[in-house]
Write a protein that holds these residues in place. Structure first.
Motif, mmCIF file in Angstrom:
data_model
loop_
_atom_site.group_PDB
_atom_site.id
_atom_site.type_symbol
_atom_site.label_atom_id
_atom_site.label_comp_id
_atom_site.label_asym_id
_atom_site.label_seq_id
_atom_site.Cartn_x
_atom_site.Cartn_y
_atom_site.Cartn_z
ATOM 1 N N LYS A 408 0.773 -1.277 -0.169
ATOM 2 C CA LYS A 408 0.008 0.066 0.133
ATOM 3 C C LYS A 408 0.994 1.180 0.128
ATOM 4 C CE LYS A 408 -3.716 -2.340 2.437
ATOM 5 N NZ LYS A 408 -4.642 -2.232 3.385
ATOM 6 N N ILE A 409 1.655 1.182 1.012
ATOM 7 C CA ILE A 409 2.670 2.290 1.013
ATOM 8 C C ILE A 409 3.495 2.812 -0.537
ATOM 9 C CG2 ILE A 409 5.025 3.323 1.981
ATOM 10 C CD1 ILE A 409 4.034 1.970 4.357
ATOM 11 N N LEU A 410 4.140 1.619 -1.032
ATOM 12 C CA LEU A 410 4.814 1.904 -2.101
ATOM 13 C C LEU A 410 3.956 2.439 -3.447
ATOM 14 C CD1 LEU A 410 7.545 -0.870 -1.861
ATOM 15 C CD2 LEU A 410 7.599 1.538 -1.025
ATOM 16 N N VAL A 411 2.929 1.483 -3.493
ATOM 17 C CA VAL A 411 2.004 1.987 -4.623
ATOM 18 C C VAL A 411 1.553 3.332 -4.452
ATOM 19 C CG1 VAL A 411 -0.030 1.324 -5.836
ATOM 20 C CG2 VAL A 411 1.369 -0.424 -5.183
ATOM 21 N N GLY A 412 1.379 3.715 -3.314
ATOM 22 C CA GLY A 412 0.687 5.071 -3.200
ATOM 23 C C GLY A 412 2.002 5.944 -3.444
ATOM 24 N N ILE A 413 2.939 5.930 -3.122
ATOM 25 C CA ILE A 413 4.182 6.763 -3.341
ATOM 26 C C ILE A 413 4.403 6.762 -4.985
ATOM 27 C CG2 ILE A 413 6.657 7.118 -3.226
ATOM 28 C CD1 ILE A 413 6.414 6.111 -0.321
ATOM 29 N N ALA A 414 4.420 5.530 -5.649
ATOM 30 C CA ALA A 414 4.627 5.564 -7.088
ATOM 31 C C ALA A 414 3.710 6.168 -7.875
ATOM 32 C CB ALA A 414 4.543 3.903 -7.325
ATOM 33 N N GLU A 415 2.246 6.138 -7.467
ATOM 34 C CA GLU A 415 1.273 6.934 -8.241
ATOM 35 C C GLU A 415 1.380 8.357 -8.159
ATOM 36 O OE1 GLU A 415 -2.364 4.991 -6.823
ATOM 37 O OE2 GLU A 415 -2.108 3.172 -8.149
ATOM 38 N N ARG A 416 1.737 9.018 -6.821
ATOM 39 C CA ARG A 416 2.012 10.256 -6.999
ATOM 40 C C ARG A 416 3.278 10.924 -7.585
ATOM 41 N NH1 ARG A 416 0.501 15.461 -6.731
ATOM 42 N NH2 ARG A 416 1.370 16.639 -4.884
ATOM 43 N N VAL A 417 4.362 9.932 -7.375
ATOM 44 C CA VAL A 417 5.494 10.577 -7.849
ATOM 45 C C VAL A 417 5.520 10.791 -9.386
ATOM 46 C CG1 VAL A 417 8.010 9.513 -8.214
ATOM 47 C CG2 VAL A 417 6.889 9.614 -6.118
ATOM 48 N N LEU A 432 14.885 7.819 -5.132
ATOM 49 C CA LEU A 432 13.428 6.944 -5.122
ATOM 50 C C LEU A 432 13.718 5.539 -6.092
ATOM 51 C CD1 LEU A 432 11.156 10.141 -6.012
ATOM 52 C CD2 LEU A 432 10.810 8.176 -4.247
ATOM 53 N N LEU A 433 14.596 5.956 -7.014
ATOM 54 C CA LEU A 433 14.844 4.568 -7.939
ATOM 55 C C LEU A 433 15.558 3.735 -7.140
ATOM 56 C CD1 LEU A 433 16.134 6.088 -10.913
ATOM 57 C CD2 LEU A 433 14.174 4.769 -10.958
ATOM 58 N N GLY A 440 12.791 -4.106 -4.418
ATOM 59 C CA GLY A 440 12.387 -5.132 -5.419
ATOM 60 C C GLY A 440 10.958 -4.846 -5.957
ATOM 61 N N PHE A 441 10.428 -3.494 -5.895
ATOM 62 C CA PHE A 441 9.139 -2.975 -6.526
ATOM 63 C C PHE A 441 8.964 -3.730 -7.825
ATOM 64 C CE2 PHE A 441 6.319 -0.052 -7.981
ATOM 65 C CZ PHE A 441 4.832 -0.391 -7.039
ATOM 66 N N PRO A 442 8.218 -4.537 -8.200
ATOM 67 C CA PRO A 442 8.222 -5.066 -9.420
ATOM 68 C C PRO A 442 7.550 -4.021 -10.364
ATOM 69 C CG PRO A 442 6.443 -5.914 -8.220
ATOM 70 C CD PRO A 442 7.273 -5.223 -7.046
ATOM 71 N N PRO A 443 8.171 -3.628 -11.715
ATOM 72 C CA PRO A 443 7.504 -2.617 -12.530
ATOM 73 C C PRO A 443 6.012 -3.052 -12.868
ATOM 74 C CG PRO A 443 9.804 -3.181 -13.226
ATOM 75 C CD PRO A 443 9.443 -4.322 -11.979
ATOM 76 N N VAL A 444 5.796 -4.276 -12.851
ATOM 77 C CA VAL A 444 4.315 -4.367 -13.324
ATOM 78 C C VAL A 444 3.259 -3.722 -12.174
ATOM 79 C CG1 VAL A 444 4.382 -6.510 -11.923
ATOM 80 C CG2 VAL A 444 2.872 -6.190 -13.884
ATOM 81 N N ALA A 479 19.232 -1.368 -11.399
ATOM 82 C CA ALA A 479 19.925 -2.750 -11.761
ATOM 83 C C ALA A 479 19.118 -3.904 -10.682
ATOM 84 C CB ALA A 479 21.466 -2.646 -11.503
ATOM 85 N N PHE A 480 18.770 -3.342 -9.653
ATOM 86 C CA PHE A 480 18.048 -4.325 -8.925
ATOM 87 C C PHE A 480 16.789 -4.992 -9.397
ATOM 88 C CE2 PHE A 480 20.571 -2.560 -5.272
ATOM 89 C CZ PHE A 480 21.271 -3.745 -4.674
ATOM 90 N N VAL A 481 16.097 -4.005 -10.143
ATOM 91 C CA VAL A 481 15.139 -4.634 -10.925
ATOM 92 C C VAL A 481 15.360 -4.927 -12.480
ATOM 93 C CG1 VAL A 481 13.260 -3.539 -9.318
ATOM 94 C CG2 VAL A 481 14.283 -2.266 -11.297
#
Length: 721
Positions: A408-417, A432-433, A440-444, A479-481
């Motif tokens: 929930k935290i990471l998706v919320g940040i990703a959508e706003r960023v 952020l990257l 390991g936040f997946p690009p999908v 590179a981690f992803v």
């Protein structure tokens, strides 16, 4: 930018010596003033230090930075009637950061009040400056008359005259202060203000310093250093509230005053009985803005904080955490957990700024607070749409530092960023990257996140020539992803950029360059772009291996895993500690199997560090022809560590010898309670090699550590770094 320079006319050389001398004097007096066109000079001011965790540094990128205000005037010996030596000292020396190109601040996407805690209690008015209480405005005509008075009185100006005139000038409208500062008569007034500093009363000094705040004086002005010295000399004459007030005024001006703060902190034990909750919060605010807390004060600060913790209001908690974070002050674990307990009570009432400050300190302490982080899973997604780039970045970095993966935290940040990329500094995008990559936040989960941040890096390439570490941080996070933007990698590994990075005096970037280069070699076998030189790779490889031998190889998980494999395969000659995958910065246990799946001795000897961990031309491993691998699950790592039975300290723990058994006994292969998965059992005891591969199979069994895993997480993705 237009440049103006006043020089004596040629025909002056033919005139009398007296006129020539006057011309030279005029040149000396006016030369520094006409560096910029008048309008630019009038509007040019020193940018205030931001409230980020990184100290302000000038850069040399013309696209994003502008020339600073060379505001000070060289000494004119005919300007003052007395004490020319003091004036020469003040104005002839180079001001701080003179001639440097300064950062042009990017307009913030979200504004927040960093001093909101001052509204919590009326007591703060005695020890801080309230920006909402600006003095009643003075007409500009009256200001002009005051400046004219300076030209009349000149050296006869008394301290009372100087403080009075400066105070009244500071009352002009804020949009007129630049005109006042650029007036030659104001410059004269500043020169006269320092002639007899020792004759000023304490109240007059405070009035002058407060006037400098309203006049928006550049923090690099050399006059300020003399005022700092005088106020430092008078620390013993001030009350505790006056000391806090002076420190706050310096903060408002934006000038670092280590000399004053050192004497202030030394006097604190005398005022312990006067430190109540507001004084303590204000003190921690000052300590944070000064970026330093003396070691001898940490215990005192912790005791006072625990004594007044139950009285702290939500914004005060955020200020306390920010002050401790900025000053890198580590309290005891118990004290930190009590602060987090208090913060959790008010989490719904805390501002976004305060919430981020708590996350900053949690990240610094590397402590896990279950209830607080659980609350973040609700609060961050709910607030993300109104938060700014830097706040979101610090929340993501805190999750990364704690290895806390909350969907929930990471998706919320990703959508706003994604919507805020135009406001992202290169530092913000790269961190952020890094945060998302290490988790390991997946690009999908957010298809536009990585591409948008990467495109933001391309738009700010010029900034990387001043901050090369940011580009390396961002690329390693990608590179981690398994994302490799080839144009940015080519820039990072180019000889020019590498030489620039190696010249950094603040950071050692060799390991980052080596890590990136190693990741590219392993993950991009067709890479034809620039690479590090063999000499540099050899140098860093030896440095890393020396560290690994003395530190990483001695860790309990490595010792136990090595002992288990050695016993399983039949001896030490069948297992070798290596660093085969440099971009994971972990230890690998190298195992060789023949075509029948039987272990064979590993060469070269274990005591030699590889000069080249991997390369396309002379690779230790034929990765593209291998179809083998072992998945190390969390359960497997826990079993290898055998944490339930191993309680001895690292220096005294001895690996337990295990006994080899037949593979058909199932998963339980050791009487120590160690379980191996079917995959690793099959790889180590049976032939899993493709028939067309007649050569030996070389396995790199990675021994992971805690930085490779997420724990206490709401959701963990299948992530192999």
């Amino acid at each position: 930018m237009l440049m103006f320079w006043v020089r004596p006319m040629k025909h002056y050389n033919k005139e009398k010596k007296k006129k020539k001398k006057a011309s030279t004097c005029l040149q000396t007096y006016l030369q520094p003033l006409f560096i910029l066109p008048y309008q630019e000079f009038a509007n040019c001011s020193e940018p205030k230090r931001n409230d980020d965790d990184e100290p302000y540094l000038p850069v040399l990128t013309p696209c994003f930075w502008q020339q600073g205000n060379t505001y000070s005037v060289s000494s004119s010996r005919h300007l003052s009637s007395s004490k020319n030596t003091l004036l020469d000292l003040a104005f002839n020396k180079s001001p701080e950061n003179k001639g440097q190109i300064r950062r042009q601040p990017i307009p913030p996407d979200v504004r927040f009040d960093t001093r909101a805690f001052l509204k919590c209690r009326p007591e703060y008015s005695y020890m801080s400056l309230d920006f909402t209480q600006r003095p009643q405005p003075t007409s500009f005509d009256k200001a002009w008359e005051l400046l004219q008075r300076v030209t009349v009185l000149k050296g006869a100006l008394k301290p009372s005259d100087v403080s009075s005139i400066l105070w009244e000038l500071s009352c002009v409208d804020s949009d007129k202060t630049a005109l006042v500062r650029s007036d030659l008569r104001f410059v004269m007034l500043l020169r006269y203000s320092i002639e007899n500093l020792q004759l000023y009363s304490l109240s007059q000094l405070l009035d002058v310093l407060q006037a400098f705040v309203w006049l928006d004086m550049p923090s690099v002005h050399s006059v300020l250093s003399l005022f700092e010295s005088e106020l430092s000399r008078r620390v013993d004459q001030m009350t505790f509230h006056q000391l806090l007030f002076v420190a706050d005024l310096w903060r408002c001006i934006g000038k670092q005053v280590p000399q004053f703060l050192k004497k202030f902190y030394a006097s604190l034990p005398l005022f312990v009985g006067q430190i109540r909750t507001p004084e303590l919060v204000q003190l921690l605010y000052i300590i944070g803005e000064g970026r330093h807390c003396p070691k001898n004060l940490i215990q005192l600060v912790e005791q006072l904080l625990m004594r007044h913790l139950h009285e702290l209001q939500p914004e005060e908690i955020g200020t306390v955490c920010l002050g401790l974070f900025k000053s890198q002050t580590l309290l005891s674990e118990g004290a930190v957990m009590r602060i987090l307990d208090r913060a959790h009570i008010f989490v719904k009432d805390m501002s976004d700024f305060g919430l981020v400050n708590v996350m900053k300190y949690l990240r610094f302490c590397h402590l896990y607070h279950k209830e607080w982080l659980k609350a973040m899973g609700t609060e961050v997604p709910k607030r993300a749409h109104r938060m700014g780039v830097q706040g979101l970045m610090h929340v993501a970095l805190a999750c990364s530092a704690l290895h806390y993966c909350n969907d929930k935290i990471l998706v919320g940040i990703a959508e706003r960023v994604q919507l805020l990329v135009p406001h992202c500094r290169s530092k913000d995008s790269c961190k952020l990257l890094w945060a998302f990559g290490t988790l390991g936040f997946p690009p999908v989960k957010s298809p536009s996140l990585y591409p948008s941040l990467t495109e933001g890096l391309r738009q700010r390439k010029a900034e990387f020539y001043r901050y090369p570490e940011h580009l390396l941080t961002g690329l390693l996070g990608l590179a981690f992803v398994s994302t490799f933007p080839e144009d940015l990698i080519s820039l990072a590994l180019s000889p020019e950029f590498v030489n620039l990075a190696l010249k950094s005096t603040q950071l050692d970037l060799k390991k980052d360059l080596y890590t990136l280069n190693g990741a590219v070699e392993l993950e991009l076998p067709t890479w034809t772009g620039p690479q590090l030189s063999s000499e540099l790779k050899k140098d860093v490889a030896n440095m890393l291996w020396n560290f690994a031998e003395s530190d990483v190889c001695q860790k309990q998980e490595v010792v136990e895993a090595y002992a288990c494999l050695k016993d399983l395969l039949g001896g030490a000659e069948f297992v070798c500690k290596r660093m085969i995958m440099p971009h994971t910065r972990s230890i690998d246990l190298e195992v060789h199997l023949d075509s029948n799946g039987k272990p064979i001795p590993v060469t070269p000897p274990c005591n030699t560090a590889p000069e080249k961990m991997s390369s396309k031309s002379d690779s230790l491993y034929n990765w593209d022809k291998m179809n083998v691998g072992v998945t190390l699950t969390d359960d497997l790592v826990g079993q290898l560590l055998n944490t339930k039975t191993k309680k001895l300290p690292r220096e005294t723990a001895k690996p337990t010898l295990v006994h080899k058994v037949d593979p058909d006994e199932g998963e339980k292969m050791f009487d120590t309670g160690l379980f191996l998965t079917n995959e690793i059992t099959e790889m180590l005891t049976k032939s899993s090699v493709r028939k067309e591969n007649n050569g030996p199979v070389k396995l790199a069994i990675q021994v992971c550590h805690r930085n490779h895993f997420c724990y206490h997480s709401i959701s963990c993705w299948d992530f192999t770094p």
